[in-house]
Design a protein around this motif. Sequence first.
Motif, PDB file in Angstrom:
ATOM      1  N   SER A 296       0.831  -1.211   0.000  1.00  0.00           N
ATOM      2  CA  SER A 296       0.000   0.000   0.000  1.00  0.00           C
ATOM      3  C   SER A 296       0.862   1.256   0.000  1.00  0.00           C
ATOM      4  O   SER A 296       1.906   1.307   0.659  1.00  0.00           O
ATOM      5  CB  SER A 296      -0.909   0.031   1.231  1.00  0.00           C
ATOM      6  OG  SER A 296      -1.703  -1.129   1.288  1.00  0.00           O
TER       7      SER A 296
ATOM      8  N   GLU B 264      -3.447   3.222   0.128  1.00  0.00           N
ATOM      9  CA  GLU B 264      -4.115   2.672  -1.070  1.00  0.00           C
ATOM     10  C   GLU B 264      -3.350   1.440  -1.568  1.00  0.00           C
ATOM     11  O   GLU B 264      -2.170   1.523  -1.903  1.00  0.00           O
ATOM     12  CB  GLU B 264      -4.158   3.734  -2.177  1.00  0.00           C
ATOM     13  CG  GLU B 264      -4.848   3.274  -3.443  1.00  0.00           C
ATOM     14  CD  GLU B 264      -4.621   4.254  -4.606  1.00  0.00           C
ATOM     15  OE1 GLU B 264      -4.650   3.797  -5.758  1.00  0.00           O
ATOM     16  OE2 GLU B 264      -4.405   5.455  -4.341  1.00  0.00           O
TER      17      GLU B 264
ATOM     18  N   THR C 202      -1.796  -1.237  -3.839  1.00  0.00           N
ATOM     19  CA  THR C 202      -1.302  -1.024  -5.195  1.00  0.00           C
ATOM     20  C   THR C 202      -0.377  -2.165  -5.624  1.00  0.00           C
ATOM     21  O   THR C 202       0.020  -2.995  -4.817  1.00  0.00           O
ATOM     22  CB  THR C 202      -0.546   0.327  -5.285  1.00  0.00           C
ATOM     23  OG1 THR C 202      -0.259   0.624  -6.649  1.00  0.00           O
ATOM     24  CG2 THR C 202       0.769   0.287  -4.521  1.00  0.00           C
TER      25      THR C 202
END
Length: 270
Positions: free
Chosen positions: A62, A66, A68
Amino acid sequence: MTALVELDDVSKYYGNIRALEGVSLEVHAGGITCVLGDNGAGKSTLIKIIAGLHRHDGGTFSIEGEETSLGSPREALDRGIATVYQDLAVVPLMPVWRNFFLGSEPTKGKGPFRRLDVRTMRETTRAELLRMGIDLRDVDQPIGTLSGGERQCVAIARAVYFGAKVLVLDEPTAALGVKQSGVVLKYVAAARDAGLGVVLITHNPHHAYLVGDRFVLLKRGVMAGSHKKSEITLDELTRQMAGGSELEDLRHELERAPAPRHVGGHDLGH
């Protein structure tokens, strides 16, 4: 506070070979996370995942909360992650300012009259290095004439200038003596003080302990420990890094057998 970068139970396999398994770490703004391990511990694979060179196979990666999966180093850079490798990507015969802007050169003028803005590059390089505490009198000198420590510092200052939020440093002191290592660690701390999150990859627990806030120990691709600085002493970090119990076993193996007391019929005890 949300971590700038967080790996949770991350794994990476190359065919049947396990390069990393179940590795977790956090990188926070204004903090230094040190990843320690010997050759073959998985440090290089970890760098490649964070730098966008390789995708992870398991777990979560992350950036600022978020989840990823980075597809390229350019993608990592766009997300604010800059990696400075041990074998620095510099052109030795080019001046320091040219290397500072390599691949991101500002220009002036338009169309056929467009040319490199050399004056801006020179002034910016000098000012940015000075801001990091690096006083280079001559930014026109070839970067190859700088010491290894100074070249590392230029790379760190460059990453800060181009807006990195996370700085990954691959063994920045590995090939340096004590004094040069001290110079580099000073600028690593300066990057931290500028608000960056730093990942310092090293096999030197003394260097790690001088600047680190968190320590992740890797051994043969798996985590051998994860500690905050307040939870571990330098001696214990060094012992874990050296493989304390394995070292103890080796010490017993290497202890000399007692010398024979008799040679040629003579008792050595008298």
